[in-house]
Design a protein around this motif. Structure first.
Motif, PDB file in Angstrom:
ATOM      1  N   ARG A  58     -13.072   0.700   1.259  1.00  0.00           N
ATOM      2  CA  ARG A  58     -12.482  -0.524   0.926  1.00  0.00           C
ATOM      3  C   ARG A  58     -10.890  -0.412   0.495  1.00  0.00           C
ATOM      4  NH1 ARG A  58     -17.703  -3.456  -1.968  1.00  0.00           N
ATOM      5  NH2 ARG A  58     -18.950  -3.395  -0.316  1.00  0.00           N
ATOM      6  N   THR A  59     -10.751   0.635  -0.001  1.00  0.00           N
ATOM      7  CA  THR A  59      -9.243   1.106  -0.652  1.00  0.00           C
ATOM      8  C   THR A  59      -8.517   1.804   0.193  1.00  0.00           C
ATOM      9  OG1 THR A  59     -10.150   3.083  -1.803  1.00  0.00           O
ATOM     10  CG2 THR A  59     -10.215   0.779  -3.058  1.00  0.00           C
ATOM     11  N   THR A  60      -8.810   2.276   1.496  1.00  0.00           N
ATOM     12  CA  THR A  60      -7.766   2.909   2.270  1.00  0.00           C
ATOM     13  C   THR A  60      -7.903   2.223   3.687  1.00  0.00           C
ATOM     14  OG1 THR A  60      -9.619   4.401   3.117  1.00  0.00           O
ATOM     15  CG2 THR A  60      -8.460   5.312   0.955  1.00  0.00           C
ATOM     16  N   PRO A  78       0.927  -1.237   0.052  1.00  0.00           N
ATOM     17  CA  PRO A  78       0.276  -0.001   0.017  1.00  0.00           C
ATOM     18  C   PRO A  78       0.862   1.374   0.212  1.00  0.00           C
ATOM     19  CG  PRO A  78       0.158  -1.186   2.273  1.00  0.00           C
ATOM     20  CD  PRO A  78       0.702  -2.021   1.179  1.00  0.00           C
ATOM     21  N   GLU A  79       0.380   2.151  -0.557  1.00  0.00           N
ATOM     22  CA  GLU A  79       1.036   3.575  -0.472  1.00  0.00           C
ATOM     23  C   GLU A  79       0.452   4.284   0.394  1.00  0.00           C
ATOM     24  OE1 GLU A  79       1.810   7.410  -3.454  1.00  0.00           O
ATOM     25  OE2 GLU A  79       1.821   5.477  -4.274  1.00  0.00           O
ATOM     26  N   VAL A 108      -2.945   6.589  -6.986  1.00  0.00           N
ATOM     27  CA  VAL A 108      -2.198   5.396  -6.890  1.00  0.00           C
ATOM     28  C   VAL A 108      -2.461   4.074  -7.288  1.00  0.00           C
ATOM     29  CG1 VAL A 108      -1.875   3.694  -4.717  1.00  0.00           C
ATOM     30  CG2 VAL A 108      -1.895   6.364  -4.182  1.00  0.00           C
ATOM     31  N   ASN A 109      -3.956   3.983  -7.805  1.00  0.00           N
ATOM     32  CA  ASN A 109      -4.286   2.728  -8.356  1.00  0.00           C
ATOM     33  C   ASN A 109      -3.972   2.515  -9.762  1.00  0.00           C
ATOM     34  OD1 ASN A 109      -5.949   0.456  -6.934  1.00  0.00           O
ATOM     35  ND2 ASN A 109      -6.543   2.348  -5.921  1.00  0.00           N
ATOM     36  N   ILE A 137      -3.174   3.725   1.151  1.00  0.00           N
ATOM     37  CA  ILE A 137      -4.027   3.476  -0.118  1.00  0.00           C
ATOM     38  C   ILE A 137      -3.747   2.123  -0.550  1.00  0.00           C
ATOM     39  CG2 ILE A 137      -4.704   4.159  -2.216  1.00  0.00           C
ATOM     40  CD1 ILE A 137      -4.334   7.044  -1.376  1.00  0.00           C
ATOM     41  N   TYR A 138      -4.803   1.286  -0.776  1.00  0.00           N
ATOM     42  CA  TYR A 138      -4.546  -0.271  -1.210  1.00  0.00           C
ATOM     43  C   TYR A 138      -5.130  -0.310  -2.630  1.00  0.00           C
ATOM     44  CZ  TYR A 138      -4.310  -0.720   4.050  1.00  0.00           C
ATOM     45  OH  TYR A 138      -4.190  -0.909   5.220  1.00  0.00           O
TER      46      TYR A 138
END
Length: 121
Positions: free
Chosen positions: A70-72, A11-12, A97-98, A23-24
């Protein structure tokens, strides 16, 4: 080893509002929601109109907050309490990021697919 980074990307961490947030990468189960919200945001940004962006934030707030949870590293409770405009700003970071994650994975997928296709020929 680079293959592991693509399969299991790190993750970033971004600093947002003075808080570190991880952030995933988007998971497969969330692609549809992510794509819908990201596409709508890109359309709103394309117009470069503050009014359109505010309309987007108001009408897509629930979906964005669901993607953020869901993404953080934010919990659902934390993401639901974000102001809509703040949620949009953080969502832009998630998209950035994605896109990097996708940029790393796409060349590997193309190589894997082309290798599989050539071995089947």
């Amino acid at each position: 080893m680079s293959e592991l980074k693509i399969i299991f990307p790190e993750p970033e961490v971004v600093v947002f509002g003075g808080k570190e947030i991880k952030i995933y990468p988007v998971k497969l189960r969330d692609f549809e929601l992510y794509g819908k919200e990201a596409g709508a945001l890109m359309a709103a940004l394309d117009s470069l109109n503050a009014e359109q962006l505010l309309k987007y934030a108001a009408s897509h707030s629930a979906g964005i907050k669901k993607v953020l949870s869901r993404t953080t590293s934010l919990s659902t409770w934390q993401s639901r309490r974000l102001e809509s405009t703040v949620a949009v700003q953080l969502f832009v970071e998630v998209i950035r990021v994605n896109s990097s994650f996708f940029g790393q994975a796409l060349p590997e997928m193309v190589r894997a697919l082309s290798g599989a296709l050539s071995s089947n020929a």
